[in-house]
Design a protein around this motif. Structure first.
Motif, PDB file in Angstrom:
ATOM      1  N   GLU A  69       0.834  -1.209   0.000  1.00  0.00           N
ATOM      2  CA  GLU A  69       0.000   0.000   0.000  1.00  0.00           C
ATOM      3  C   GLU A  69       0.869   1.260   0.000  1.00  0.00           C
ATOM      4  N   GLU A  70       1.909   1.264   0.807  1.00  0.00           N
ATOM      5  CA  GLU A  70       2.800   2.426   0.863  1.00  0.00           C
ATOM      6  C   GLU A  70       3.473   2.667  -0.491  1.00  0.00           C
ATOM      7  N   PHE A  71       3.974   1.592  -1.103  1.00  0.00           N
ATOM      8  CA  PHE A  71       4.655   1.740  -2.387  1.00  0.00           C
ATOM      9  C   PHE A  71       3.687   2.204  -3.471  1.00  0.00           C
ATOM     10  N   CYS A  72       2.501   1.597  -3.529  1.00  0.00           N
ATOM     11  CA  CYS A  72       1.525   1.973  -4.548  1.00  0.00           C
ATOM     12  C   CYS A  72       1.098   3.434  -4.386  1.00  0.00           C
ATOM     13  N   THR A  73       0.958   3.883  -3.156  1.00  0.00           N
ATOM     14  CA  THR A  73       0.615   5.276  -2.889  1.00  0.00           C
ATOM     15  C   THR A  73       1.741   6.197  -3.358  1.00  0.00           C
ATOM     16  N   GLN A  74       2.985   5.838  -3.043  1.00  0.00           N
ATOM     17  CA  GLN A  74       4.125   6.643  -3.491  1.00  0.00           C
ATOM     18  C   GLN A  74       4.203   6.676  -5.017  1.00  0.00           C
ATOM     19  N   LEU A  75       3.906   5.565  -5.645  1.00  0.00           N
ATOM     20  CA  LEU A  75       3.910   5.495  -7.100  1.00  0.00           C
ATOM     21  C   LEU A  75       2.861   6.435  -7.684  1.00  0.00           C
ATOM     22  N   ASP A  76       1.657   6.404  -7.134  1.00  0.00           N
ATOM     23  CA  ASP A  76       0.586   7.298  -7.595  1.00  0.00           C
ATOM     24  C   ASP A  76       0.961   8.763  -7.395  1.00  0.00           C
ATOM     25  N   GLU A  77       1.517   9.080  -6.230  1.00  0.00           N
ATOM     26  CA  GLU A  77       1.901  10.463  -5.938  1.00  0.00           C
ATOM     27  C   GLU A  77       2.998  10.934  -6.879  1.00  0.00           C
ATOM     28  N   THR A  78       3.957  10.067  -7.156  1.00  0.00           N
ATOM     29  CA  THR A  78       5.053  10.430  -8.065  1.00  0.00           C
ATOM     30  C   THR A  78       4.518  10.633  -9.477  1.00  0.00           C
ATOM     31  N   ARG A  79       3.644   9.754  -9.913  1.00  0.00           N
ATOM     32  CA  ARG A  79       3.034   9.882 -11.243  1.00  0.00           C
ATOM     33  C   ARG A  79       2.332  11.229 -11.367  1.00  0.00           C
ATOM     34  N   HIS A  80       1.542  11.575 -10.349  1.00  0.00           N
ATOM     35  CA  HIS A  80       0.805  12.840 -10.345  1.00  0.00           C
ATOM     36  C   HIS A  80       1.768  14.034 -10.318  1.00  0.00           C
ATOM     37  N   ARG A  81       2.795  13.949  -9.481  1.00  0.00           N
ATOM     38  CA  ARG A  81       3.753  15.059  -9.353  1.00  0.00           C
ATOM     39  C   ARG A  81       4.483  15.304 -10.670  1.00  0.00           C
ATOM     40  N   ILE A  82       4.910  14.252 -11.332  1.00  0.00           N
ATOM     41  CA  ILE A  82       5.620  14.412 -12.605  1.00  0.00           C
ATOM     42  C   ILE A  82       4.688  15.000 -13.653  1.00  0.00           C
ATOM     43  N   CYS A  83       3.485  14.500 -13.717  1.00  0.00           N
ATOM     44  CA  CYS A  83       2.506  15.004 -14.686  1.00  0.00           C
ATOM     45  C   CYS A  83       2.227  16.488 -14.461  1.00  0.00           C
ATOM     46  N   GLU A  84       2.008  16.857 -13.220  1.00  0.00           N
ATOM     47  CA  GLU A  84       1.730  18.260 -12.905  1.00  0.00           C
ATOM     48  C   GLU A  84       2.946  19.145 -13.170  1.00  0.00           C
ATOM     49  N   THR A  85       4.130  18.655 -12.898  1.00  0.00           N
ATOM     50  CA  THR A  85       5.344  19.431 -13.147  1.00  0.00           C
ATOM     51  C   THR A  85       5.531  19.653 -14.639  1.00  0.00           C
ATOM     52  N   VAL A  86       5.289  18.620 -15.436  1.00  0.00           N
ATOM     53  CA  VAL A  86       5.387  18.769 -16.897  1.00  0.00           C
ATOM     54  C   VAL A  86       4.374  19.802 -17.383  1.00  0.00           C
ATOM     55  N   ARG A  87       3.141  19.700 -16.900  1.00  0.00           N
ATOM     56  CA  ARG A  87       2.112  20.668 -17.312  1.00  0.00           C
ATOM     57  C   ARG A  87       2.505  22.095 -16.935  1.00  0.00           C
ATOM     58  N   LEU A  88       3.072  22.256 -15.766  1.00  0.00           N
ATOM     59  CA  LEU A  88       3.500  23.577 -15.315  1.00  0.00           C
ATOM     60  C   LEU A  88       4.630  24.114 -16.199  1.00  0.00           C
TER      61      LEU A  88
END
Length: 144
Positions: free
Chosen positions: A105-124
């Motif tokens: 659960e911890e790893f999957c959550t970190q994976l989701d957060e990283t995916r979101h962070r990278i996507c948002e950073t690219v958009r920015l």
């Protein structure tokens, strides 16, 4: 009844061993590969080109990581049937499963957060790149 109880206990132990084998593989991958790759994405480059390259590399990693998460979650679902066997002593197995579940659960959550962070950073960065280009075009128009 005692014989049936023992047979069910043996069946659960055998099933747990299969699931544990899967979890050991998933757990090993998370610890030896997954967490290291996630740590590599903490500091993202400051150019859009490098960021897009990092996003592409992360997507490739994300496919593999998501498959490990899926496999771990499927193994957990198999063990949900243990809820029906309240008369069987499965506490020691539940403790191991809880450890695996927490790690997954911890790893999957970190994976989701990283995916979101990278996507948002690219958009920015893409937004800022468009703004910068717009400012440059406006400045060139004013100079002419």
């Amino acid at each position: 009844m005692l014989s049936n109880k023992r047979i069910q206990e043996l069946q659960l132990v055998m099933e747990f061993e299969k699931v544990e084998e899967c979890f050991k593989e998933v757990s090993s991958w998370i610890e030896n590969v997954g967490r290291k790759r996630l740590k590599e994405t903490i500091n993202l480059d400051d150019s859009l080109e490098m960021l897009l390259q990092a996003q592409k590399q992360f997507r490739e990693f994300d496919l593999v990581a998501s498959e490990y998460c899926r496999r771990g979650q499927e193994a957990l679902k198999k063990m949900n049937q243990w809820e029906d066997f309240s008369f069987v002593d499965v506490h020691s197995y539940r403790a191991k499963l809880q450890t695996y579940e927490d790690q997954l659960e911890e790893f999957c959550t970190q994976l989701d957060e990283t995916r979101h962070r990278i996507c948002e950073t690219v958009r920015l960065y893409e937004f800022f790149d468009k703004v910068r280009q717009g400012i440059c075009c406006t400045e060139e128009g004013v100079k002419s």
